[in-house]
Design a protein around this motif. Structure first.
Motif: not given
Length: 398
Positions: A55-82
């Motif tokens: 939910a935290r990262w989805m809020d960020r994705l909704d509020g900013a550019g997806p490409t920028q936010v995706a680059g900020e997500i730690p690798p260990g959390e990226l798969r969980v978010v996807i």
């Protein structure tokens, strides 16, 4: 962001069904006995933490550019978010949802392509798998185009046009390499493109070099169509169009033999570049002369197999370009007679003729299943009613 309560489900991308992580508590073994157990409490805490993270990262994705936010997500959390946004995916996606998934999956593919690819291949739902493989291919296209295309080609079919610009650029690049090696290399590449079940086709600009074997390419495309392989989401530039402008007579000669074998082609492919070079009038006159040179069976096959018989405007223009009156009238007759067994049409080709020539051509028609339209046209042309009745009796005869 949408929240859907179903057990412990939550949904983020409303455009593609319910994207959820779910625990069905009612079906858990010994659910009552285990209700307060430490292990169960830990599982619930883990789920709660996962929900909060996504939910935290989805809020960020909704509020900013997806490409920028995706680059900020730690690798260990990226798969969980996807996983949080992919579970239960089906249906259609909004443009915003596509951008989020492309950014997230693309970031993962660049960071750890093997892990991302293993995940995508393991997705059970076909459209989830399509999303995963296509966005991974798009992400890798610049750095490793051959591998990227191989990943995209793992799909038997595609149902959505995803990452269109990147996939188009990828296929265009590889076609540029393949065409230099001849038609077979280009055909092999096109046949690897997944089957098209989208709502459209994207053109791929291919420049065929001097000396290219156009006949072999067209033969190969016809073979693909015969084998049910002729519908691709990315379609190569027409070989016939480029051949016709380089060597019109050779292209027409090939077509005339092709239609005799029952193979179809698009009339527009033959003429589009010639019109640019010669102008419409000169092109129609050239086509008219070439058709006139064919035997009657060849003329009829050309009319039917080129599709021009279903394009009255082009048909009239081409026939009007035939300078010999007898040949032009023969083409008019054949253009109408060829439609007799379905819905008789193309009477527009008679419009500019004197009444007696109209009557002479109509009197030769046979086997017309429907005659109402012809009757209305003859009335419009002011053919005497008594002749109309006689002509209608004649054209209905086998």
């Amino acid at each position: 962001m949408a929240i859907v309560l179903a057990g412990c489900a939550f949904s983020y991308l409303a455009g593609w069904g319910t994207h959820s992580l779910m625990v069905d508590e009612s079906n858990a073994p010994n659910s009552i006995a285990n209700a307060g157990s430490p292990s169960r409490d830990r599982r619930r805490e883990d789920i709660d933490e996962t929900e909060k993270l996504v939910a935290r990262w989805m809020d960020r994705l909704d509020g900013a550019g997806p490409t920028q936010v995706a680059g900020e997500i730690p690798p260990g959390e990226l798969r969980v978010v996807i996983n949080g946004v992919m579970t239960g995916v089906w249906g259609d996606l909004s443009a915003a949802d596509r951008a989020k998934l492309e950014a997230l999956i693309g970031e993962w593919a660049l960071d750890d392509p093997e892990a991302a690819l293993s995940w995508a291949r393991g997705l059970r739902h076909p459209q989830q798998r399509e999303v995963g493989l296509t966005y991974i291919a798009a992400a890798l296209a610049d750095g490793d185009p051959h591998r990227a295309f191989g990943i995209y080609a793992e799909q038997e079919k595609v149902t959505h046009t995803l990452a269109e610009g990147k996939i188009l650029a990828l296929i265009t690049k590889l076609c540029g390499e393949a065409v230099a090696n001849g038609p077979q290399a280009l055909l092999d590449l096109q046949r690897r493109i997944p089957r098209n079940e989208t709502n459209g086709i994207t053109g791929v600009n291919v420049v065929y070099p001097d000396g290219f074997d156009y006949a072999a390419m067209l033969d190969g495309l016809a073979e693909s169509a015969k084998n049910g392989q002729g519908e691709w989401p990315y379609e190569l530039s027409s070989p016939l169009s480029q051949w016709a402008v380089k060597d019109p007579d050779a292209a027409f000669s090939y077509i005339s033999s092709m239609v005799g074998d029952g193979r179809r082609f698009q009339f527009h492919d033959l003429t589009e570049r010639l019109v640019d070079r010669w102008g419409a009038t000169a092109t129609n006159e050239w086509v008219g002369r070439k058709i006139s040179s064919l035997a009657p069976a060849g003329r009829r096959a050309f009319l039917e197999m080129s599709g021009i018989i279903n394009s009255p405007g082009s048909l009239v223009s081409v026939i009007n370009g035939v300078t010999d009156t007898a040949t032009a009238n023969e083409l008019r007759y054949e253009a109408i007679q060829a439609t007799a067994s379905t819905t008789p049409r193309n009477f527009e080709v008679l419009a500019d003729l004197p009444t007696e020539e109209k009557i002479a051509i109509i009197s030769r028609l046979r086997g017309l299943k429907q005659t109402d339209y012809l009757k209305s046209m003859m009335t419009k042309w002011e053919i005497p009613p008594e002749k109309i009745d006689l002509l209608l009796d004649a054209v209905r005869m086998p």
